[in-house]
Design an enzyme around this catalytic site. Structure first.
Site, PDB file in Angstrom:
ATOM      1  CG  HIS A  29      -1.814  -1.199   1.305  1.00 11.20           C
ATOM      2  ND1 HIS A  29      -1.362  -2.460   1.628  1.00 11.20           N
ATOM      3  CD2 HIS A  29      -3.145  -1.325   1.082  1.00 11.20           C
ATOM      4  CE1 HIS A  29      -2.388  -3.307   1.613  1.00 11.20           C
ATOM      5  NE2 HIS A  29      -3.474  -2.647   1.282  1.00 11.20           N
ATOM      6  CG  HIS A 264      -6.057   1.458  -0.667  1.00  7.65           C
ATOM      7  ND1 HIS A 264      -5.971   1.782   0.665  1.00  7.65           N
ATOM      8  CD2 HIS A 264      -6.333   0.129  -0.719  1.00  7.65           C
ATOM      9  CE1 HIS A 264      -6.192   0.686   1.380  1.00  7.65           C
ATOM     10  NE2 HIS A 264      -6.420  -0.316   0.571  1.00  7.65           N
ATOM     11  CD  GLU A 412     -20.843  -5.986  24.672  1.00  5.40           C
ATOM     12  OE1 GLU A 412     -20.868  -5.206  23.693  1.00  5.40           O
ATOM     13  OE2 GLU A 412     -21.834  -6.170  25.419  1.00  5.40           O
ATOM     14  CG  HIS A 474     -29.248 -12.985  26.391  1.00  7.11           C
ATOM     15  ND1 HIS A 474     -29.932 -12.398  25.345  1.00  7.11           N
ATOM     16  CD2 HIS A 474     -28.884 -11.973  27.227  1.00  7.11           C
ATOM     17  CE1 HIS A 474     -29.978 -11.084  25.548  1.00  7.11           C
ATOM     18  NE2 HIS A 474     -29.349 -10.810  26.672  1.00  7.11           N
TER      19      HIS A 474
HETATM   20  C1  TPP Z   1     -11.854  -4.599   9.477  1.00  2.00           C
HETATM   21  C2  TPP Z   1     -11.283  -4.412   8.129  1.00  2.00           C
HETATM   22  N1  TPP Z   1     -12.076  -4.429   7.056  1.00  2.00           N
HETATM   23  C3  TPP Z   1     -11.565  -4.311   5.815  1.00  2.00           C
HETATM   24  C4  TPP Z   1     -10.220  -4.184   5.618  1.00  2.00           C
HETATM   25  C5  TPP Z   1      -9.649  -4.130   4.209  1.00  2.00           C
HETATM   26  N2  TPP Z   1      -9.191  -2.745   3.966  1.00  2.00           N
HETATM   27  C6  TPP Z   1      -7.914  -2.399   4.093  1.00  2.00           C
HETATM   28  S1  TPP Z   1      -7.678  -0.756   3.925  1.00  2.00           S
HETATM   29  C7  TPP Z   1      -9.319  -0.498   3.639  1.00  2.00           C
HETATM   30  C8  TPP Z   1      -9.896   0.884   3.470  1.00  2.00           C
HETATM   31  C9  TPP Z   1      -8.935   1.836   2.943  1.00  2.00           C
HETATM   32  O1  TPP Z   1      -9.358   3.160   3.175  1.00  2.00           O
HETATM   33  P1  TPP Z   1      -8.652   4.036   4.275  1.00  2.00           P
HETATM   34  O2  TPP Z   1      -8.823   3.418   5.560  1.00  2.00           O
HETATM   35  O3  TPP Z   1      -9.145   5.413   4.095  1.00  2.00           O
HETATM   36  O4  TPP Z   1      -7.132   3.944   3.891  1.00  2.00           O
HETATM   37  P2  TPP Z   1      -6.394   4.680   2.695  1.00  2.00           P
HETATM   38  O5  TPP Z   1      -6.916   4.082   1.418  1.00  2.00           O
HETATM   39  O6  TPP Z   1      -6.729   6.105   2.809  1.00  2.00           O
HETATM   40  O7  TPP Z   1      -4.969   4.370   2.895  1.00  2.00           O
HETATM   41  C10 TPP Z   1     -10.012  -1.697   3.654  1.00  2.00           C
HETATM   42  C11 TPP Z   1     -11.461  -1.803   3.399  1.00  2.00           C
HETATM   43  C12 TPP Z   1      -9.415  -4.172   6.760  1.00  2.00           C
HETATM   44  N3  TPP Z   1      -8.097  -4.063   6.700  1.00  2.00           N
HETATM   45  N4  TPP Z   1      -9.958  -4.254   7.992  1.00  2.00           N
END
Ligand code: TPP
Ligand code: MG
Length: 669
Positions: A29, A264, A412, A474
């Site tokens: 990334h 990204h 939680e 529950h």
């Molecule tokens: C709980 C979770 N869901 C999905 C992902 C997969 N995932 C990695 S980064 C991302 C979103 C990226 O957007 P952002 O957080 O704004 O990061 P940026 O692209 O700006 O670096 C996703 C959906 C993850 N790492 N964790």
């Protein structure tokens, strides 16, 4: 070199170290490191109190990269400031056996404070670290002696702030007024699949203000002095945690991909990487270029850090000399060692007076809490049910941070992640409690505790249909099976009060992973330990609770938790009918699996194929212990709303059914 030029050189060094590593790995990334490089540079070179030569120094500032997908940002900072993370490791980003895995892993890479990647968790971990700092400062700092004095910083992304766990945690942080927590938000308006505005249009700073946070907006994330000013004002705010929303451009510098989701999560590609280097005035070759002035500037962290640490050591030594008792407590907290005599007041239980295992657990906590000052814990608004309230511990609140009972509220998921953060911080042991069925609400945090070997203790009560009237919503069914499937989590379901005490001993001694205590709401009998196997057998996961009065067993009855009493009853009835059954109490599969084969074979002799397991949960997985010729009495449907005894009877947990199944197994049907 003029200051501004040096800043720009350093920031671009981070950008291209990250982009080159991703390019070489053909995976990763680049966008976040390139966009957030400036704020990270300012934080790490002007504010972060750390010593790269001693990543475990207790009074360092904590930094969590909650947006773990931006791992190369963190690895770049660690390498550049002089942690033990050589360039060769950067060049092996995401490769087998490297110290630079796809997402940061605590324990693997020096300087990585928390394992992150599942979005939102790191924000909550940081809240836990700030809780730990606040509590330890309250306990250890003395007039004229300050030994706990650091900040917790986290860097989060859009995705982090979309996640519920982050919202739970920042809500609690605002309530608690954790003024030394500073969250930098990489507000780049882009997420994985497109513009963040596809699904995220709230006013984040206003939301945080509603939570009681101090907020600051930096309109241009490349404006080094504006970031500097924002962090300075966040530091000056001591009553409220601070959010700094920094507007950035994902993939900054890459002419075609910047500001889009294409920056990204994939390498820029040779052409785009070259174009980015040209755009920012960076030599196209060689890859992994570290300009000497930039490296020298970053590496000042080592001398600065050594000086900070040296000064702290001086303060610490003076404090320790003046307060030897506190110093001993400090050392015990740091190592997790249990103080001399910690178990002196552990309760014992008289046979034949039934006790719910949740009550036995509560009695253990009440007994050990005063003797283990570094034990802290709480629950998700369920103390009267989970028996996790230790009155003498006091409430941890904004105005009473020395308290050791954490009121997580009905949060939680954050509770699990905050517990992880407290352990990551160091200095404390943690337990957290809720209903067993809501372990599902904690599971992502439990998984990270298991993965990163954090010794959190879960107190999960109301463990079966025995809870009764609250009904199927529950009543846990598949939870034991699901949790047993998780690597490095030890699940213990004690049979009675005596086993519960031993279970707590095991949990408090465990140092490299979490332990789940799965406890009953309803009373269960306390067997006479003079006539049956000692509860100490729990340490080995399973043990012979009782053998037939005469002769060699022909059948093994295996029970866990509240069902041990049932199989014990069945054994007596079988004996009257001339059937020789052994009763095995099996509170923990994981502990049993860790025993040598000889022990396991002694408890479950391979020659005895007639084995019947009885557990008020999904039968899934029990084949492992009962084998091809065994059987399981369990529950493969949802429960019901009725008194617990009725549930047990209606769902087949009766001595008659155990007897009938046992006879079938023995071919006596
Ligand atoms: C709980 C979770 N869901 C999905 C992902 C997969 N995932 C990695 S980064 C991302 C979103 C990226 O957007 P952002 O957080 O704004 O990061 P940026 O692209 O700006 O670096 C996703 C959906 C993850 N790492 N964790
Ligand atoms: Mg984003």
């Amino acid at each position: 070199m003029p200051r501004q030029d040096l800043d720009a050189l350093c920031i671009n060094t981070i950008r291209f170290l990250a982009a080159d590593a991703v390019q070489k790995a053909k995976s990763g990334h680049p966008g976040l490191p390139m966009g957030a490089a400036a704020m990270a540079y300012v934080l790490w070179t002007r504010f972060l109190k750390h010593d790269p030569t001693d990543p475990a120094w207790p009074d360092r500032d904590r930094f969590v990269l909650s947006a773990g997908h931006g791992s190369m940002l963190l690895y770049a900072l660690l390498h550049l400031t002089g942690y033990d993370l050589p360039l060769a490791e950067i060049q092996r980003f995401r490769q087998w056996g490297s110290k630079t895995p796809g997402h940061p892993e605590r324990g693997l890479t020096p300087g990585v404070e928390a394992t992150t990647g599942p979005l939102g968790q790191g924000v909550a971990n940081a809240v836990g670290m700030a809780v730990a700092e606040r509590h330890l400062a309250a306990r250890f700092n003395q007039p004229g002696h300050v030994v706990v004095d650091h900040h917790t910083y986290a860097l989060c992304s859009d995705g982090d702030l979309m996640e519920g766990v982050a919202a739970e945690a920042v809500s609690l942080a605002g309530h608690l007024g954790l003024g030394r927590l500073i969250l930098l938000y990489d507000d780049n308006q882009v997420s994985l699949a497109g513009r963040a505005s596809l699904s995220f249009s709230e006013d984040v700073p206003r939301r945080f203000e509603g939570y009681g946070w101090h907020t600051h907006v930096v309109p241009d994330g490349n404006d080094v002095e504006a970031v500097d000013k924002a962090i300075r004002s966040a530091q000056a705010e001591s009553e409220r945690p601070s959010l700094i929303a920094v507007r950035t451009i994902i993939g900054y510098g890459a002419p075609h991909k910047q500001a889009t989701h294409e920056a990204h999560g994939e390498p820029l590609g040779d052409d785009e990487l070259r174009a980015a280097k040209q755009a920012l005035g960076w030599p196209v070759e060689p890859m992994f270029l570290l300009p000497e002035p930039a490296l020298a500037h970053f590496r000042e962290a080592r001398t600065r850090g050594a000086r900070w640490r040296g000064e702290w050591q001086g303060r610490f030594d003076a404090w320790a000399a003046a307060h030897p008792d506190l110093a001993r407590q400090w050392r015990e907290g740091q190592t997790g060692a249990l103080p001399e005599g910690w178990d002196r007041d552990l309760p014992t239980f008289s046979p034949e007076t039934p006790v719910a295992t949740r009550d036995a657990s509560g009695a253990v906590l009440t007994a050990v809490s005063p003797r283990i000052p570094h034990l802290i814990g709480g629950d998700a608004d369920l103390a009267p049910s989970t028996k996790t309230l230790v009155k003498s511990a006091g409430s941890f609140q904004r105005l009473s941070p020395g308290g050791r009972h954490l009121h997580f509220g009905v949060r939680e998921h954050a509770m699990g992640a905050i517990a992880n953060g407290i352990i990551c911080h160091g200095g404390l042991l943690v337990f957290v409690g809720t209903f067993f069925v809501f372990s599902d609400y904690m599971r992502p945090a439990v998984r990270l505790a298991a993965l990163s070997e954090l010794p959190v203790v879960y107190v999960w009560t109301h463990d079966s249909i025995g809870l009764g009237e609250d009904g199927p919503t529950h009543e846990p069914i598949e939870h034991l099976a699901a949790l047993r499937a998780m690597p490095n989590l030890v699940v213990i379901r004690p049979a009675d009060a005596a086993e519960t005490v031993v279970a707590w001993r095991v949990a408090l001694a465990r140092r490299h992973g979490p332990t789940a205590l799965v406890l009953t709401r309803q009373k269960v009998p306390v067997p006479d330990r003079r006539t049956v196997g000692l509860a100490e057998g729990l340490r080995r996961g399973a043990y012979v609770l009782a053998d037939p009065p005469q002769g060699v067993p022909e059948l093994i009855l295996i029970g866990t938790g509240s069902e041990v009493a049932l199989v014990t009853l069945a054994q007596a009835e079988l004996a009257r009918a001339g059937v020789r059954a052994r009763v095995v109490s099996m509170p923990s599969w994981e502990l049993f699996e860790a025993e040598p084969a000889e022990y396991r074979d002694a408890v479950l002799p391979p020659a005895i194929g007639a084995r019947l397991a009885v557990e008020a949960g999904a039968t899934f997985g029990w084949e492992r212990w009962v084998g091809a010729s065994g059987a399981v009495i369990g529950i493969d449907r949802f429960g019901a709303s009725a008194p617990g005894e009725v549930n047990f009877r209606e769902l087949g947990f009766t001595a008659e059914r155990v007897l009938a199944r046992a006879r079938t197994l023995l071919g006596q049907a």
